[in-house]
Design a protein around this motif. Structure first.
Motif, PDB file in Angstrom:
ATOM      1  N   PHE A 114       0.839  -1.198   0.000  1.00  0.00           N
ATOM      2  CA  PHE A 114       0.000   0.000   0.000  1.00  0.00           C
ATOM      3  C   PHE A 114       0.879   1.254   0.000  1.00  0.00           C
ATOM      4  CE2 PHE A 114      -2.757  -2.920   2.780  1.00  0.00           C
ATOM      5  CZ  PHE A 114      -3.472  -3.409   1.691  1.00  0.00           C
ATOM      6  N   PRO A 115       0.960   1.957  -1.131  1.00  0.00           N
ATOM      7  CA  PRO A 115       1.722   3.213  -1.139  1.00  0.00           C
ATOM      8  C   PRO A 115       1.152   4.178  -0.096  1.00  0.00           C
ATOM      9  CG  PRO A 115       1.049   2.599  -3.387  1.00  0.00           C
ATOM     10  CD  PRO A 115       0.356   1.656  -2.449  1.00  0.00           C
ATOM     11  N   ALA A 116       2.017   5.032   0.424  1.00  0.00           N
ATOM     12  CA  ALA A 116       1.628   5.939   1.511  1.00  0.00           C
ATOM     13  C   ALA A 116       0.431   6.808   1.134  1.00  0.00           C
ATOM     14  CB  ALA A 116       2.816   6.823   1.883  1.00  0.00           C
ATOM     15  N   GLU A 117       0.266   7.059  -0.167  1.00  0.00           N
ATOM     16  CA  GLU A 117      -0.804   7.952  -0.615  1.00  0.00           C
ATOM     17  C   GLU A 117      -2.188   7.293  -0.589  1.00  0.00           C
ATOM     18  OE1 GLU A 117       1.980   7.272  -2.173  1.00  0.00           O
ATOM     19  OE2 GLU A 117       3.088   9.157  -2.140  1.00  0.00           O
ATOM     20  N   MET A 118      -2.236   6.004  -0.379  1.00  0.00           N
ATOM     21  CA  MET A 118      -3.538   5.320  -0.421  1.00  0.00           C
ATOM     22  C   MET A 118      -4.373   5.639   0.808  1.00  0.00           C
ATOM     23  SD  MET A 118      -2.975   1.432  -1.724  1.00  0.00           S
ATOM     24  CE  MET A 118      -4.491   0.831  -2.450  1.00  0.00           C
ATOM     25  N   THR A 119      -5.667   5.812   0.604  1.00  0.00           N
ATOM     26  CA  THR A 119      -6.577   5.985   1.737  1.00  0.00           C
ATOM     27  C   THR A 119      -6.917   4.603   2.305  1.00  0.00           C
ATOM     28  OG1 THR A 119      -8.583   5.755   0.414  1.00  0.00           O
ATOM     29  CG2 THR A 119      -7.626   7.975   0.562  1.00  0.00           C
ATOM     30  N   PRO A 120      -7.377   4.558   3.550  1.00  0.00           N
ATOM     31  CA  PRO A 120      -7.783   3.250   4.098  1.00  0.00           C
ATOM     32  C   PRO A 120      -8.890   2.596   3.264  1.00  0.00           C
ATOM     33  CG  PRO A 120      -8.228   5.057   5.657  1.00  0.00           C
ATOM     34  CD  PRO A 120      -7.422   5.629   4.549  1.00  0.00           C
ATOM     35  N   TRP A 121      -9.810   3.406   2.748  1.00  0.00           N
ATOM     36  CA  TRP A 121     -10.885   2.860   1.901  1.00  0.00           C
ATOM     37  C   TRP A 121     -10.265   2.151   0.694  1.00  0.00           C
ATOM     38  CZ3 TRP A 121     -12.933   2.936  -2.974  1.00  0.00           C
ATOM     39  CH2 TRP A 121     -14.292   2.616  -3.134  1.00  0.00           C
ATOM     40  N   GLN A 122      -9.256   2.796   0.105  1.00  0.00           N
ATOM     41  CA  GLN A 122      -8.606   2.214  -1.070  1.00  0.00           C
ATOM     42  C   GLN A 122      -7.828   0.937  -0.712  1.00  0.00           C
ATOM     43  OE1 GLN A 122      -6.531   5.798  -2.265  1.00  0.00           O
ATOM     44  NE2 GLN A 122      -7.959   6.148  -3.971  1.00  0.00           N
ATOM     45  N   MET A 123      -7.220   0.915   0.487  1.00  0.00           N
ATOM     46  CA  MET A 123      -6.531  -0.315   0.922  1.00  0.00           C
ATOM     47  C   MET A 123      -7.522  -1.477   1.002  1.00  0.00           C
ATOM     48  SD  MET A 123      -4.077   1.096   3.977  1.00  0.00           S
ATOM     49  CE  MET A 123      -3.206   2.659   3.767  1.00  0.00           C
ATOM     50  N   GLY A 124      -8.708  -1.168   1.519  1.00  0.00           N
ATOM     51  CA  GLY A 124      -9.744  -2.201   1.606  1.00  0.00           C
ATOM     52  C   GLY A 124     -10.194  -2.646   0.227  1.00  0.00           C
ATOM     53  N   TRP A 125     -10.479  -1.661  -0.634  1.00  0.00           N
ATOM     54  CA  TRP A 125     -10.904  -1.971  -2.009  1.00  0.00           C
ATOM     55  C   TRP A 125      -9.855  -2.859  -2.685  1.00  0.00           C
ATOM     56  CZ3 TRP A 125     -15.062  -0.623  -5.337  1.00  0.00           C
ATOM     57  CH2 TRP A 125     -14.858  -0.957  -6.680  1.00  0.00           C
ATOM     58  N   MET A 126      -8.597  -2.450  -2.589  1.00  0.00           N
ATOM     59  CA  MET A 126      -7.502  -3.171  -3.236  1.00  0.00           C
ATOM     60  C   MET A 126      -7.415  -4.620  -2.731  1.00  0.00           C
ATOM     61  SD  MET A 126      -4.774  -3.266  -5.173  1.00  0.00           S
ATOM     62  CE  MET A 126      -3.974  -1.701  -5.477  1.00  0.00           C
ATOM     63  N   SER A 127      -7.547  -4.797  -1.417  1.00  0.00           N
ATOM     64  CA  SER A 127      -7.424  -6.130  -0.829  1.00  0.00           C
ATOM     65  C   SER A 127      -8.494  -7.069  -1.356  1.00  0.00           C
ATOM     66  CB  SER A 127      -7.543  -6.061   0.701  1.00  0.00           C
ATOM     67  OG  SER A 127      -6.619  -5.133   1.213  1.00  0.00           O
ATOM     68  N   ALA A 128      -9.678  -6.531  -1.570  1.00  0.00           N
ATOM     69  CA  ALA A 128     -10.744  -7.357  -2.160  1.00  0.00           C
ATOM     70  C   ALA A 128     -10.500  -7.529  -3.655  1.00  0.00           C
ATOM     71  CB  ALA A 128     -12.107  -6.710  -1.905  1.00  0.00           C
ATOM     72  N   ALA A 129     -10.060  -6.452  -4.312  1.00  0.00           N
ATOM     73  CA  ALA A 129      -9.934  -6.473  -5.773  1.00  0.00           C
ATOM     74  C   ALA A 129      -8.900  -7.491  -6.266  1.00  0.00           C
ATOM     75  CB  ALA A 129      -9.578  -5.072  -6.287  1.00  0.00           C
ATOM     76  N   VAL A 130      -7.759  -7.604  -5.568  1.00  0.00           N
ATOM     77  CA  VAL A 130      -6.740  -8.554  -6.033  1.00  0.00           C
ATOM     78  C   VAL A 130      -7.303  -9.966  -6.071  1.00  0.00           C
ATOM     79  CG1 VAL A 130      -4.698  -7.230  -5.327  1.00  0.00           C
ATOM     80  CG2 VAL A 130      -5.707  -8.825  -3.706  1.00  0.00           C
ATOM     81  N   ALA A 164     -12.898  -1.422   5.987  1.00  0.00           N
ATOM     82  CA  ALA A 164     -13.999  -2.375   5.813  1.00  0.00           C
ATOM     83  C   ALA A 164     -14.983  -1.874   4.756  1.00  0.00           C
ATOM     84  CB  ALA A 164     -14.722  -2.606   7.143  1.00  0.00           C
ATOM     85  N   ARG A 165     -15.232  -0.561   4.745  1.00  0.00           N
ATOM     86  CA  ARG A 165     -16.156  -0.007   3.736  1.00  0.00           C
ATOM     87  C   ARG A 165     -15.588  -0.174   2.332  1.00  0.00           C
ATOM     88  NH1 ARG A 165     -16.504   4.395   7.481  1.00  0.00           N
ATOM     89  NH2 ARG A 165     -18.183   3.889   8.924  1.00  0.00           N
ATOM     90  N   GLY A 166     -14.267  -0.034   2.196  1.00  0.00           N
ATOM     91  CA  GLY A 166     -13.631  -0.247   0.895  1.00  0.00           C
ATOM     92  C   GLY A 166     -13.750  -1.696   0.442  1.00  0.00           C
TER      93      GLY A 166
END
Lengths: 333, 333
Positions: free
Chosen positions: B68-84, B118-120
């Protein structure tokens, strides 16, 4: 001060907050998607396979510092990582159909260490009649293992935490308190037998026993005791809306553990309030008890009562005390 | 010096050593257990559901510092984790049936941070028409998220990396190199549009496109491009035993990314050798091309050749060079 950190609200409150976010698609919509049960209320999530079967699935994340005592071998860490997941599959009465293992490891890990870990995972999967079907590896500062196990069971044989009725008998497989006593021995550097240590370091998922119990048609609810007997009783109580009367005299504790305990207080502590035993606790329709009695080494430890009666322990002198909602604390010294 | 650390042999060699341990139950025995394919050779493991369907399952572990690059929001970290994970399900042509999320978090994490995460996750699951069905939470020094996604597909529609034949057309959905350009922009603190940044921070699993492609009957092999186009071509080549002739001119790159690149060399670097785009790469029987052309935004980028011909790039001037086996390096600056 406002509580803004996860540590301030505790695991259960956080799970309930996250569940509220994840359960946004409610009721009918979830059923349309084939989701018979989310994992929040049971050992596994349950998916409809549209035929007579359902799929059960569970995931568990383990970390070296919190979940693996220093005395554990890499093989045992691997076995344990598979066992925690396969025990959850057993708890549903299901046959395991595969396990996936995501392993985050420090980049300076010895290859031999990781291979031993893999052999431990493989040995546990093989013991349970299944196989490692996938995974992921990644570098990570601390050894972290997330297992995901899948299982399959006829809908008519699925065993949930819900289903116990007042009058049902409460049974457990094997012994209780062994892993807790082993942890105490390890922490206090006292000597116990290999058998007792193995209960902690190489817990055996009750896969075969679980399948036979599910096939018997006599079991009304089931889960594993990995968080301790008391926590399991509370979980079964909450889901089944029953109370319990447990007989202290009936609790199956290994003779060595009885001797190891410093007194009756610690013995009860081991038996009720320590985790790590991967036994099954289940309730049985008393009219069908015969159907389960020859299945495995089981002990009747009490019976289900009305929900309002609470979760009680009857001493050998017939004194009643409430069993507390205390259990597994992560393996910290 | 003897190589004893995992870092000395690299990820691929380690996976092959571990696969040898896990694949101990070989051939017939695995098929008896309903394991159609282990995850080693494809995006997902495949389990037989005994009817006309099969179950596909995948797991991915992500860590804050490496993924997770530093610029990512927590929502985006969640989205990414599901997306992969959901992208891997799409890559098999399957319909997602659920996702599980094990989250290890520092105990001083803000509740609001974890809820956004979690919302992401929930948003991505919902976008893909599925739901979070289970998980695990744990405290951990570094934020660590292991997702496991399940999917379902008719055996006749399952799309593997194996199946391409010489003469088949090579297609990809969407654009290539967008996430790579975004990562470069972030690392060098240059300005790019929100759309380009989103390709990196909120990659879209091609769930719907994948299902339609699978239903078309025209696709002969498929995978996602999350490790970069070149790596995907190598994986398809290895499994299908085909070579590729890719036309540089045909590679779909966003105009903004063309402008952002410092020159043709970097442009090609973005398009071929950077990961993070979650597009689908697939091969199509040329006689059935019409069946897929209206399904989604797709571009024909070349064709399958004989295995011996290798994986080649044809420049606009018709010069041929070999595409290298280079790709996704974890998101480190």
């Amino acid at each position: 001060m406002k509580e803004t950190k996860v540590s301030s609200i505790g695991e259960r409150a956080l799970i309930s907050r996250l569940s509220a976010i994840f359960n946004a698609p409610e009721g009918k919509e979830r059923i349309q998607k084939g989701i018979l049960a989310g994992a929040g209320s049971d050992d596994c999530a349950v998916l409809d396979l549209k035929g007579e079967d359902c799929l059960v699935v569970t995931t568990d994340m383990l970390h070296r510092t919190t979940d693996f005592p220093a005395e554990m071998t890499p093989w045992q860490m691997g076995w344990m990582s598979a066992a925690v997941n396969l025990s959850d599959i057993a708890a549903m009465g299901a046959e395991p159909t595969g396990i996936l293992m995501a392993i985050g490891m420090p980049s300076d890990s010895e290859i031999a260490f990781i291979e031993e870990l893999a052999r431990g995972i493989q040995a546990c999967a093989d013991f349970c009649g299944t196989a490692v079907i996938g995974g992921d590896i990644d570098t990570h500062a601390e050894l972290t293992i997330t297992g995901t196990a899948l299982g399959r069971v006829k809908k008519s044989q699925l065993l949930l935490r819900r289903g116990a009725k007042p009058g049902d008998l409460v049974c457990i497989t094997g012994y209780t308190g062994t892993a807790g006593a082993a942890l105490k021995a390890v922490q206090t550097k006292k000597c116990v037998s290999e058998a007792v240590l193995k209960a902690l370091f190489e817990p055996i998922p009750r896969t075969k026993e679980a399948r036979k119990l599910a096939e018997s048609g006599a079991v009304t609810s089931m889960m594993d005791t990995s968080d301790g007997l008391a926590m399991s009783l509370y979980d079964l109580s909450r889901q089944s809306k029953v109370g319990f009367m447990i007989r202290e005299n009936a609790l199956p504790v290994l003779p060595e553990v009885r001797q190891f305990a410093s007194g009756p207080g610690e013995l009860l502590e081991f038996a009720l309030y320590t985790g790590g035993d991967f036994e099954l606790i289940f309730t049985v329709d008393p009219g069908r008890l015969k159907k389960v009695q020859n299945i495995c080494n089981l002990t009747i430890i009490g019976e289900c009562t009305k929900y309002e009666a609470g979760i009680m322990l009857e001493s050998p002198e017939c004194r009643l005390t409430a069993i507390k909602q205390l259990g597994y604390q992560q393996l910290k010294a």
